[in-house]
Design a protein around this motif. Sequence first.
Motif, PDB file in Angstrom:
ATOM      1  N   LYS A 203      13.315   8.075 -24.800  1.00  0.00           N
ATOM      2  CA  LYS A 203      14.226   9.437 -24.822  1.00  0.00           C
ATOM      3  C   LYS A 203      13.395  10.769 -25.384  1.00  0.00           C
ATOM      4  N   GLN A 204      12.398  10.402 -26.175  1.00  0.00           N
ATOM      5  CA  GLN A 204      11.632  11.322 -26.914  1.00  0.00           C
ATOM      6  C   GLN A 204      10.562  12.192 -25.917  1.00  0.00           C
ATOM      7  N   ARG A 205      10.410  11.611 -24.675  1.00  0.00           N
ATOM      8  CA  ARG A 205       9.423  12.435 -23.662  1.00  0.00           C
ATOM      9  C   ARG A 205      10.339  12.862 -22.530  1.00  0.00           C
ATOM     10  N   LEU A 206       9.647  13.974 -21.944  1.00  0.00           N
ATOM     11  CA  LEU A 206      10.626  14.434 -20.571  1.00  0.00           C
ATOM     12  C   LEU A 206       9.664  14.329 -19.546  1.00  0.00           C
ATOM     13  N   VAL A 207      10.347  13.764 -18.457  1.00  0.00           N
ATOM     14  CA  VAL A 207       9.644  13.590 -17.106  1.00  0.00           C
ATOM     15  C   VAL A 207       9.430  15.236 -16.435  1.00  0.00           C
ATOM     16  N   TYR A 208       7.873  15.379 -15.915  1.00  0.00           N
ATOM     17  CA  TYR A 208       7.946  16.733 -15.769  1.00  0.00           C
ATOM     18  C   TYR A 208       7.779  16.854 -14.250  1.00  0.00           C
ATOM     19  N   PHE A 209       7.637  16.015 -13.528  1.00  0.00           N
ATOM     20  CA  PHE A 209       7.598  16.129 -12.104  1.00  0.00           C
ATOM     21  C   PHE A 209       7.799  14.456 -11.418  1.00  0.00           C
ATOM     22  N   CYS A 210       8.228  14.612 -10.068  1.00  0.00           N
ATOM     23  CA  CYS A 210       8.332  13.426  -9.394  1.00  0.00           C
ATOM     24  C   CYS A 210       7.995  13.792  -8.033  1.00  0.00           C
ATOM     25  N   ILE A 211       7.115  12.621  -7.454  1.00  0.00           N
ATOM     26  CA  ILE A 211       6.956  12.772  -6.049  1.00  0.00           C
ATOM     27  C   ILE A 211       7.359  11.437  -5.305  1.00  0.00           C
ATOM     28  N   ASP A 212       8.218  11.716  -4.273  1.00  0.00           N
ATOM     29  CA  ASP A 212       8.822  10.688  -3.357  1.00  0.00           C
ATOM     30  C   ASP A 212       7.972  10.457  -2.285  1.00  0.00           C
ATOM     31  N   ILE A 213       7.567   9.200  -2.007  1.00  0.00           N
ATOM     32  CA  ILE A 213       6.624   8.667  -0.968  1.00  0.00           C
ATOM     33  C   ILE A 213       7.435   7.499  -0.439  1.00  0.00           C
ATOM     34  N   CYS A 214       7.202   7.701   1.111  1.00  0.00           N
ATOM     35  CA  CYS A 214       7.645   6.399   1.762  1.00  0.00           C
ATOM     36  C   CYS A 214       6.749   5.732   2.783  1.00  0.00           C
ATOM     37  N   PHE A 215       7.003   4.778   2.963  1.00  0.00           N
ATOM     38  CA  PHE A 215       6.069   3.877   4.024  1.00  0.00           C
ATOM     39  C   PHE A 215       6.750   3.120   5.023  1.00  0.00           C
ATOM     40  N   PRO A 216       6.331   3.022   6.256  1.00  0.00           N
ATOM     41  CA  PRO A 216       6.735   2.443   7.528  1.00  0.00           C
ATOM     42  C   PRO A 216       7.282   1.163   7.175  1.00  0.00           C
ATOM     43  N   SER A 217       7.072   0.290   6.046  1.00  0.00           N
ATOM     44  CA  SER A 217       7.570  -0.910   5.807  1.00  0.00           C
ATOM     45  C   SER A 217       9.033  -0.626   5.205  1.00  0.00           C
ATOM     46  N   ASN A 218       9.606   0.537   5.179  1.00  0.00           N
ATOM     47  CA  ASN A 218      10.924   0.668   4.699  1.00  0.00           C
ATOM     48  C   ASN A 218      11.122   0.739   3.255  1.00  0.00           C
ATOM     49  N   ILE A 219       9.951   1.049   2.605  1.00  0.00           N
ATOM     50  CA  ILE A 219       9.813   1.078   1.175  1.00  0.00           C
ATOM     51  C   ILE A 219       9.614   2.717   0.710  1.00  0.00           C
ATOM     52  N   CYS A 220      10.456   3.090  -0.289  1.00  0.00           N
ATOM     53  CA  CYS A 220      10.222   4.439  -0.596  1.00  0.00           C
ATOM     54  C   CYS A 220      10.162   4.332  -2.116  1.00  0.00           C
ATOM     55  N   VAL A 221       9.004   5.032  -2.615  1.00  0.00           N
ATOM     56  CA  VAL A 221       8.901   4.801  -4.221  1.00  0.00           C
ATOM     57  C   VAL A 221       8.823   6.405  -4.799  1.00  0.00           C
ATOM     58  N   SER A 222       9.605   6.542  -5.776  1.00  0.00           N
ATOM     59  CA  SER A 222       9.576   7.797  -6.578  1.00  0.00           C
ATOM     60  C   SER A 222       8.762   7.538  -7.697  1.00  0.00           C
ATOM     61  N   VAL A 223       7.579   8.496  -7.852  1.00  0.00           N
ATOM     62  CA  VAL A 223       6.684   8.424  -8.784  1.00  0.00           C
ATOM     63  C   VAL A 223       6.752   9.346  -9.719  1.00  0.00           C
ATOM     64  N   CYS A 224       7.099   9.364 -10.931  1.00  0.00           N
ATOM     65  CA  CYS A 224       7.396  10.293 -11.928  1.00  0.00           C
ATOM     66  C   CYS A 224       6.457  10.393 -13.258  1.00  0.00           C
ATOM     67  N   PHE A 225       6.077  11.534 -13.453  1.00  0.00           N
ATOM     68  CA  PHE A 225       4.916  11.691 -14.542  1.00  0.00           C
ATOM     69  C   PHE A 225       5.588  12.341 -15.916  1.00  0.00           C
ATOM     70  N   TYR A 226       5.006  11.852 -16.850  1.00  0.00           N
ATOM     71  CA  TYR A 226       5.290  12.583 -18.001  1.00  0.00           C
ATOM     72  C   TYR A 226       3.876  12.358 -18.947  1.00  0.00           C
ATOM     73  N   TYR A 227       3.947  13.383 -19.911  1.00  0.00           N
ATOM     74  CA  TYR A 227       2.852  13.293 -20.837  1.00  0.00           C
ATOM     75  C   TYR A 227       3.123  12.743 -22.101  1.00  0.00           C
ATOM     76  N   LEU A 228       1.956  11.850 -22.538  1.00  0.00           N
ATOM     77  CA  LEU A 228       1.971  11.025 -23.473  1.00  0.00           C
ATOM     78  C   LEU A 228       1.544  11.923 -24.718  1.00  0.00           C
ATOM     79  N   PRO A 229       2.175  11.373 -25.893  1.00  0.00           N
ATOM     80  CA  PRO A 229       1.285  11.900 -27.040  1.00  0.00           C
ATOM     81  C   PRO A 229       0.007  11.961 -27.295  1.00  0.00           C
ATOM     82  N   GLU A 230      -0.929  12.790 -27.851  1.00  0.00           N
ATOM     83  CA  GLU A 230      -2.261  12.801 -28.242  1.00  0.00           C
ATOM     84  C   GLU A 230      -2.249  11.837 -29.303  1.00  0.00           C
TER      85      GLU A 230
END
Length: 230
Positions: A203-230
Amino acid sequence: MVRCWKRSENCLEEVQCTDGGPDATPRSHFSHKAFWFSLSALLLVIVALGLAGHLGLSQLHSQSLQIVRITASDQHGALINQSAVVDQQNDLVTLVVTSSTNQTSTVLFDVRHGLICYKPVDQDSCFLRTMEQPDYDNVNSLLRGSTHKSQFQLSGNETERQMEFLGVLEASQVNASSLGEPLQTLCKNRSVHWTRRADGPGKQRLVYFCIDICFPSNICVSVCFYYLPE
């Protein structure tokens, strides 16, 4: 001039002979012409073989590059358009993903070195992570199956959807010169950071962006990035 003698029927006759004078010129001239003709023919054969080899390698490399188009819908029903450039010779798959908002991101799978590189359109950085077994399985559906089909339309009710969270440490910047040429080219003039898989940003971190990628094997993956504290 050298004196020479030849035997006739009853006596020896003195005749004039030379040691390389005008009388020997035609034969010598013929030998020189034959030599230069043979040398020219040999050079032409070498050039032809070299050109054929170069064209053959170029054709082989062009044949190893294939473009596979994948169309699928995201979790909200909006279309995701992807173009996958499959380089079977170098075990590379480059996904160019265009979202419903017409933003394009790039994801490079370097199977030979076991790396995935994400290049989001709205960031000035690239993000790395090591490949895991599911990644190899998904990419192999492109590397091994692209020769049979160049276009895939994934059905919404048959597609398995997954979500991944990757945490980014800004202090974990990678020396780009230590990466392979494909990754260096992709991330030119961008900083490169390692990421690590996590259960979620919390809850304390925000997701900055996501990339949705799909494969012919009928699998789609939504990869989301967030920054960790220093």
